[in-house]
Design a protein around this motif. Structure first.
Motif, PDB file in Angstrom:
ATOM      1  N   MET A   8       0.851  -1.034   0.253  1.00 20.34           N
ATOM      2  CA  MET A   8       0.165  -0.533   0.275  1.00 20.34           C
ATOM      3  C   MET A   8       0.795   0.979  -0.395  1.00 20.34           C
ATOM      4  N   SER A   9       0.574   1.842  -0.949  1.00 21.24           N
ATOM      5  CA  SER A   9       1.756   3.530  -1.233  1.00 21.24           C
ATOM      6  C   SER A   9       0.989   4.290   0.010  1.00 21.24           C
ATOM      7  N   LYS A  10       1.992   4.768   0.565  1.00 17.25           N
ATOM      8  CA  LYS A  10       1.520   6.107   1.700  1.00 17.25           C
ATOM      9  C   LYS A  10       0.996   7.096   0.608  1.00 17.25           C
ATOM     10  N   PRO A  11      -0.100   8.261   2.055  1.00 20.35           N
ATOM     11  CA  PRO A  11      -0.897   9.333   1.184  1.00 20.35           C
ATOM     12  C   PRO A  11       0.145   9.939   0.602  1.00 20.35           C
ATOM     13  N   VAL A  12      -1.088  10.608   0.350  1.00 24.40           N
ATOM     14  CA  VAL A  12       0.371  11.871  -0.661  1.00 24.40           C
ATOM     15  C   VAL A  12      -0.692  13.569   0.027  1.00 24.40           C
ATOM     16  N   ILE A  13       0.586  14.519  -0.046  1.00 24.75           N
ATOM     17  CA  ILE A  13       0.412  15.317   0.239  1.00 24.75           C
ATOM     18  C   ILE A  13       0.969  16.285  -1.095  1.00 24.75           C
ATOM     19  N   LEU A  14      -0.079  17.132  -1.753  1.00 27.41           N
ATOM     20  CA  LEU A  14       0.080  17.513  -3.107  1.00 27.41           C
ATOM     21  C   LEU A  14       0.137  19.176  -3.079  1.00 27.41           C
ATOM     22  N   CYS A  15       1.601  19.573  -4.360  1.00 28.65           N
ATOM     23  CA  CYS A  15       1.451  21.309  -3.592  1.00 28.65           C
ATOM     24  C   CYS A  15       1.448  21.915  -5.461  1.00 28.65           C
ATOM     25  N   VAL A  16       0.767  22.781  -5.340  1.00 24.72           N
ATOM     26  CA  VAL A  16       0.497  23.707  -6.789  1.00 24.72           C
ATOM     27  C   VAL A  16       0.703  24.742  -5.940  1.00 24.72           C
ATOM     28  N   ASP A  17       1.666  25.567  -7.090  1.00 24.37           N
ATOM     29  CA  ASP A  17       2.540  26.828  -7.558  1.00 24.37           C
ATOM     30  C   ASP A  17       3.677  26.780  -8.502  1.00 24.37           C
ATOM     31  N   ASP A  18       2.556  27.828  -9.318  1.00 26.59           N
ATOM     32  CA  ASP A  18       3.382  28.100 -10.545  1.00 26.59           C
ATOM     33  C   ASP A  18       4.741  28.820 -10.191  1.00 26.59           C
TER      34      ASP A  18
ATOM     35  N   ILE B 247       9.033  28.377  -4.335  1.00 29.14           N
ATOM     36  CA  ILE B 247       8.129  27.985  -3.743  1.00 29.14           C
ATOM     37  C   ILE B 247       7.851  26.947  -3.322  1.00 29.14           C
ATOM     38  N   LEU B 248       7.722  25.871  -4.506  1.00 28.78           N
ATOM     39  CA  LEU B 248       7.104  24.469  -4.588  1.00 28.78           C
ATOM     40  C   LEU B 248       8.189  23.855  -3.543  1.00 28.78           C
ATOM     41  N   LYS B 249       9.681  24.079  -4.283  1.00 31.24           N
ATOM     42  CA  LYS B 249      10.616  23.299  -3.100  1.00 31.24           C
ATOM     43  C   LYS B 249      10.771  23.705  -1.891  1.00 31.24           C
ATOM     44  N   SER B 250      10.335  24.875  -1.715  1.00 30.78           N
ATOM     45  CA  SER B 250      10.974  25.538  -0.309  1.00 30.78           C
ATOM     46  C   SER B 250       9.218  24.453   0.552  1.00 30.78           C
ATOM     47  N   LEU B 251       8.682  24.894  -0.220  1.00 30.07           N
ATOM     48  CA  LEU B 251       7.029  24.429   0.785  1.00 30.07           C
ATOM     49  C   LEU B 251       7.428  22.900   0.643  1.00 30.07           C
ATOM     50  N   LYS B 252       7.593  22.260  -0.636  1.00 31.36           N
ATOM     51  CA  LYS B 252       7.393  20.730  -0.052  1.00 31.36           C
ATOM     52  C   LYS B 252       9.026  20.579   0.458  1.00 31.36           C
ATOM     53  N   ALA B 253       9.820  21.283   0.923  1.00 33.35           N
ATOM     54  CA  ALA B 253      11.109  21.087   2.038  1.00 33.35           C
ATOM     55  C   ALA B 253      11.332  20.707   3.561  1.00 33.35           C
ATOM     56  N   GLN B 254       9.449  22.249   3.114  1.00 34.86           N
ATOM     57  CA  GLN B 254       9.158  22.331   4.775  1.00 34.86           C
ATOM     58  C   GLN B 254       8.814  21.295   5.575  1.00 34.86           C
ATOM     59  N   ILE B 255       7.178  20.743   4.579  1.00 27.69           N
ATOM     60  CA  ILE B 255       6.456  20.108   4.847  1.00 27.69           C
ATOM     61  C   ILE B 255       7.114  18.122   5.149  1.00 27.69           C
ATOM     62  N   LYS B 256       7.965  18.201   3.902  1.00 25.94           N
ATOM     63  CA  LYS B 256       9.051  17.172   4.464  1.00 25.94           C
ATOM     64  C   LYS B 256       9.930  16.655   5.538  1.00 25.94           C
ATOM     65  N   GLY B 257      10.180  17.651   5.915  1.00 23.42           N
ATOM     66  CA  GLY B 257      11.144  17.859   7.037  1.00 23.42           C
ATOM     67  C   GLY B 257      10.583  18.296   8.271  1.00 23.42           C
TER      68      GLY B 257
ATOM     69  N   GLU C 173       3.821  15.069  -3.839  1.00 19.72           N
ATOM     70  CA  GLU C 173       3.988  15.404  -5.157  1.00 19.72           C
ATOM     71  C   GLU C 173       3.815  17.225  -5.607  1.00 19.72           C
ATOM     72  N   VAL C 174       4.142  17.854  -6.498  1.00 18.79           N
ATOM     73  CA  VAL C 174       4.288  18.948  -6.796  1.00 18.79           C
ATOM     74  C   VAL C 174       3.415  19.053  -7.734  1.00 18.79           C
ATOM     75  N   ALA C 175       3.115  20.393  -8.446  1.00 19.37           N
ATOM     76  CA  ALA C 175       2.661  20.878  -9.354  1.00 19.37           C
ATOM     77  C   ALA C 175       2.475  22.311 -10.175  1.00 19.37           C
ATOM     78  N   GLU C 176       3.023  22.586 -10.557  1.00 20.50           N
ATOM     79  CA  GLU C 176       3.328  24.341 -11.240  1.00 20.50           C
ATOM     80  C   GLU C 176       2.162  24.777 -11.960  1.00 20.50           C
ATOM     81  N   ASN C 177       0.780  23.886 -12.450  1.00 19.66           N
ATOM     82  CA  ASN C 177      -0.482  24.673 -12.794  1.00 19.66           C
ATOM     83  C   ASN C 177      -1.700  23.810 -12.567  1.00 19.66           C
ATOM     84  N   ALA C 178      -2.533  24.097 -12.241  1.00 16.81           N
ATOM     85  CA  ALA C 178      -3.846  23.589 -11.884  1.00 16.81           C
ATOM     86  C   ALA C 178      -3.974  22.346 -12.729  1.00 16.81           C
ATOM     87  N   ASP C 179      -4.195  22.654 -14.160  1.00 17.03           N
ATOM     88  CA  ASP C 179      -4.015  21.560 -15.001  1.00 17.03           C
ATOM     89  C   ASP C 179      -3.282  20.617 -14.956  1.00 17.03           C
TER      90      ASP C 179
END
Length: 131
Positions: free
Chosen positions: A1-11, A15-25, A34-40
């Motif tokens: 079973m895979s781990k649950p995901v926290i998704l961060c979205v920012d263009d 910001i994405l790198k900082s956010l992901k590092a803080q949360i993962k830290g 996971e990260v995405a650079e736009n809504a689509d």
């Protein structure tokens, strides 16, 4: 079973790198991040993860992005997947957009940029308590 995901979205990549590092830290290996650079891209990723039976616990989205704005993205996600907790992170969202997200996306909280580690982690911990 895979781990649950926290998704961060920012263009903005920084910001994405900082956010992901803080949360993962803070949460370590408890979640996949996971990260995405736009809504689509975010919507596509959410659909893929759901199809693979991966639980998405939180989507943290910027508001001002090219194309679809963050409130619209979170509303769309909430309509299709009401169990995903939504959080907005923004430096520029107007009051109306934030109110719309609270009403139509069941927004859990909104942080203003620049955010503090304490505020971010407090908001995410309270969001995770709802999952």
């Amino acid at each position: 079973m895979s781990k649950p995901v926290i998704l961060c979205v920012d263009d903005e990549q920084t910001i994405l790198k900082s956010l992901k590092a803080q949360i993962k830290g803070y949460f370590g290996d408890t979640y996949n991040y996971e990260v995405a650079e736009n809504a689509d891209d975010a919507l596509e990723l959410v659909e893929e993860l759901v199809e693979e039976n991966v639980k998405i616990v939180i989507v943290v989205s910027d508001w001002l992005m090219p194309g679809m704005k963050g409130d619209e993205l979170l509303i769309e996600i909430h309509k299709k997947f009401p169990n995903i907790v939504t959080v907005m992170l923004t430096g520029q969202a107007d009051k109306t957009a934030v109110e719309r997200a609270y009403e139509l996306a069941n927004l859990h909280g909104c942080l203003r940029k620049p955010w503090s580690d304490e505020d971010l982690l407090s908001l995410l911990k309270s969001a995770l308590a709802m999952t």
